[in-house]
Write an enzyme that holds these catalytic residues in place. Structure first.
Site, PDB file in Angstrom:
ATOM      1  CG  ASN A   9      -1.801   1.204   1.291  1.00  0.00           C
ATOM      2  OD1 ASN A   9      -1.803   2.027   0.372  1.00  0.00           O
ATOM      3  ND2 ASN A   9      -2.564   1.345   2.376  1.00  0.00           N
ATOM      4  CD1 TRP A  10       3.782   1.097  -2.710  1.00  0.00           C
ATOM      5  CD2 TRP A  10       3.705   2.125  -4.712  1.00  0.00           C
ATOM      6  NE1 TRP A  10       4.580   0.389  -3.576  1.00  0.00           N
ATOM      7  CE2 TRP A  10       4.557   0.995  -4.819  1.00  0.00           C
ATOM      8  CE3 TRP A  10       3.509   2.918  -5.839  1.00  0.00           C
ATOM      9  CZ2 TRP A  10       5.203   0.653  -6.010  1.00  0.00           C
ATOM     10  CZ3 TRP A  10       4.147   2.568  -7.032  1.00  0.00           C
ATOM     11  CH2 TRP A  10       4.987   1.457  -7.108  1.00  0.00           C
ATOM     12  CE  LYS A  11      -0.432   3.107   4.735  1.00  0.00           C
ATOM     13  NZ  LYS A  11      -0.400   3.185   6.182  1.00  0.00           N
ATOM     14  CG  HIS A  97      -6.079   1.813   4.863  1.00  0.00           C
ATOM     15  ND1 HIS A  97      -5.669   2.735   5.791  1.00  0.00           N
ATOM     16  CD2 HIS A  97      -5.073   0.912   4.750  1.00  0.00           C
ATOM     17  CE1 HIS A  97      -4.455   2.404   6.216  1.00  0.00           C
ATOM     18  NE2 HIS A  97      -4.068   1.302   5.597  1.00  0.00           N
ATOM     19  CD  GLU A  99      -3.268   5.295   6.625  1.00  0.00           C
ATOM     20  OE1 GLU A  99      -3.208   5.366   5.388  1.00  0.00           O
ATOM     21  OE2 GLU A  99      -2.377   4.745   7.312  1.00  0.00           O
ATOM     22  CD  GLU A 169      -3.724  -2.498   7.009  1.00  0.00           C
ATOM     23  OE1 GLU A 169      -2.615  -2.737   6.531  1.00  0.00           O
ATOM     24  OE2 GLU A 169      -4.352  -1.459   6.774  1.00  0.00           O
ATOM     25  N   GLY A 175       2.258   2.143  10.943  1.00  0.00           N
ATOM     26  CA  GLY A 175       3.214   3.251  10.858  1.00  0.00           C
ATOM     27  C   GLY A 175       3.867   3.590  12.188  1.00  0.00           C
ATOM     28  CB  SER A 215       4.974  -2.041  12.100  1.00  0.00           C
ATOM     29  OG  SER A 215       4.564  -0.713  12.399  1.00  0.00           O
ATOM     30  N   GLY A 236       2.691  -1.008   4.331  1.00  0.00           N
ATOM     31  CA  GLY A 236       2.821   0.411   4.004  1.00  0.00           C
ATOM     32  C   GLY A 236       4.279   0.787   3.803  1.00  0.00           C
ATOM     33  N   GLY A 237       4.875   1.382   4.839  1.00  0.00           N
ATOM     34  CA  GLY A 237       6.224   1.952   4.747  1.00  0.00           C
ATOM     35  C   GLY A 237       7.254   1.051   4.069  1.00  0.00           C
TER      36      GLY A 237
HETATM   37  P1  13P Z   1       2.774   0.315   7.752  1.00  0.00           P
HETATM   38  O1  13P Z   1       3.274  -0.962   7.136  1.00  0.00           O
HETATM   39  O2  13P Z   1       3.521   1.529   7.330  1.00  0.00           O
HETATM   40  O3  13P Z   1       2.632   0.182   9.244  1.00  0.00           O
HETATM   41  O4  13P Z   1       1.276   0.520   7.187  1.00  0.00           O
HETATM   42  C1  13P Z   1       0.376  -0.509   7.244  1.00  0.00           C
HETATM   43  C2  13P Z   1      -0.782  -0.156   6.418  1.00  0.00           C
HETATM   44  O5  13P Z   1      -1.556   0.729   6.744  1.00  0.00           O
HETATM   45  C3  13P Z   1      -0.973  -0.875   5.140  1.00  0.00           C
HETATM   46  O6  13P Z   1      -2.221  -0.631   4.604  1.00  0.00           O
END
Ligand code: 13P
Length: 253
Positions: A9-11, A97, A99, A169, A175, A215, A236-237
């Site tokens: 997930n590149w957000k 998601h 967010e 999640e 994050g 994470s 994500g990251g």
């Molecule tokens: P991180 O891997 O940066 O914690 O993010 C997880 C996430 O929200 C994937 O959708």
């Protein structure tokens, strides 16, 4: 057998040039995926076609949208519909998601509508669920996640959810560098599968891929993915670094 999935997930990160370089670097890592493994890249809308073009011809690699509208079409400035995604050949879409739940006030009933519209246009949803820290501290995470599933998915038929993808999640792990332990992940994934079993039966529940997100890194992926009810991750990251994500892909069962 259900699919094992490494989903990136590149957000809202990367310019087009950076996105294309990341795809190029990943191509050079030459990860091989077996037929029951997938890599899915959830990228910002403007990069769907360029990133898919980069991965053209790569077996078991897909591109996903990070969201779609609950409406089919019309006067919804700035929104992107499931029909539009289908029309450009996109097959997967992330729905719900945390967010988007937080910043865009998406609740369980709106997400049920998004799931319906996605399925109507032949998109495969990656449905996200997970609890905030306060809920985990109160010990009510099982009931909370159960309600998320019930209110957004339980109107669907067994054939709708056969082969579905769910991402658990926990918000407190996103994050933050604070991953759920592999035991915490397994416990919740087993709970999710038991909730699905009670509604849809064992065969359908066993066909659903349940990904862990929060994470996930190259250094912890193998242990988390090794749990019996964890079928990969939504990352994500660490998905923004080619070598990290390549290791995460190679950590799939
Ligand atoms: P991180 O891997 O940066 O914690 O993010 C997880 C996430 O929200 C994937 O959708």
């Amino acid at each position: 057998m259900r699919k094992q999935i490494a989903a990136a997930n590149w957000k809202m990160n990367l310019t087009l040039t950076e996105a294309e370089s990341l795809a190029d670097e990943l191509l050079q890592t030459n990860h091989a995926l077996s037929d029951d493994q997938l890599a899915i890249f959830a990228v910002p809308y403007p990069y769907l076609i360029p990133v898919r073009t980069k991965f053209e011809g790569k077996e078991n690699v897909y591109v996903a949208a990070q969201n779609c509208s609950a409406n089919k079409n019309g006067a919804f400035t700035g929104e992107v519909s499931a029909a539009m995604l289908q029309s450009i050949g996109i097959e997967y879409v992330v729905i719900g998601h945390s967010e988007r739940r937080e910043y865009n006030h998406e609740d369980n009933s709106l997400l049920a509508k998004k799931i319906d519209v996605a399925l109507e246009f032949n998109l495969k949803p990656i449905f996200c669920c997970g609890e905030a820290l306060s809920i985990r501290e109160a010990g009510s995470q099982d009931a909370y996640v159960g309600t998320q599933l019930e209110e957004s998915l339980f109107h669907l038929s067994p054939s709708d959810v056969d082969g579905f993808i769910i991402a658990y999640e926990p918000i407190w792990a996103i994050g933050t560098g604070r991953t759920a332990t592999s035991e915490q992940a397994q416990q919740m994934h087993a709970h999710i599968r038991s909730v699905l079993t009670s509604k849809y039966g064992k065969e359908v529940a066993d066909s659903i891929s349940i990904l862990y997100g929060g994470s996930v890194k190259a250094s912890n992926a193998k242990e988390i993915f090794g749990q019996p009810d964890v079928d990969g991750g939504l990352v994500g990251g660490a998905s923004l670094v080619a070598s990290e994500f390549a290791t995460i892909i190679s950590s799939l069962k």
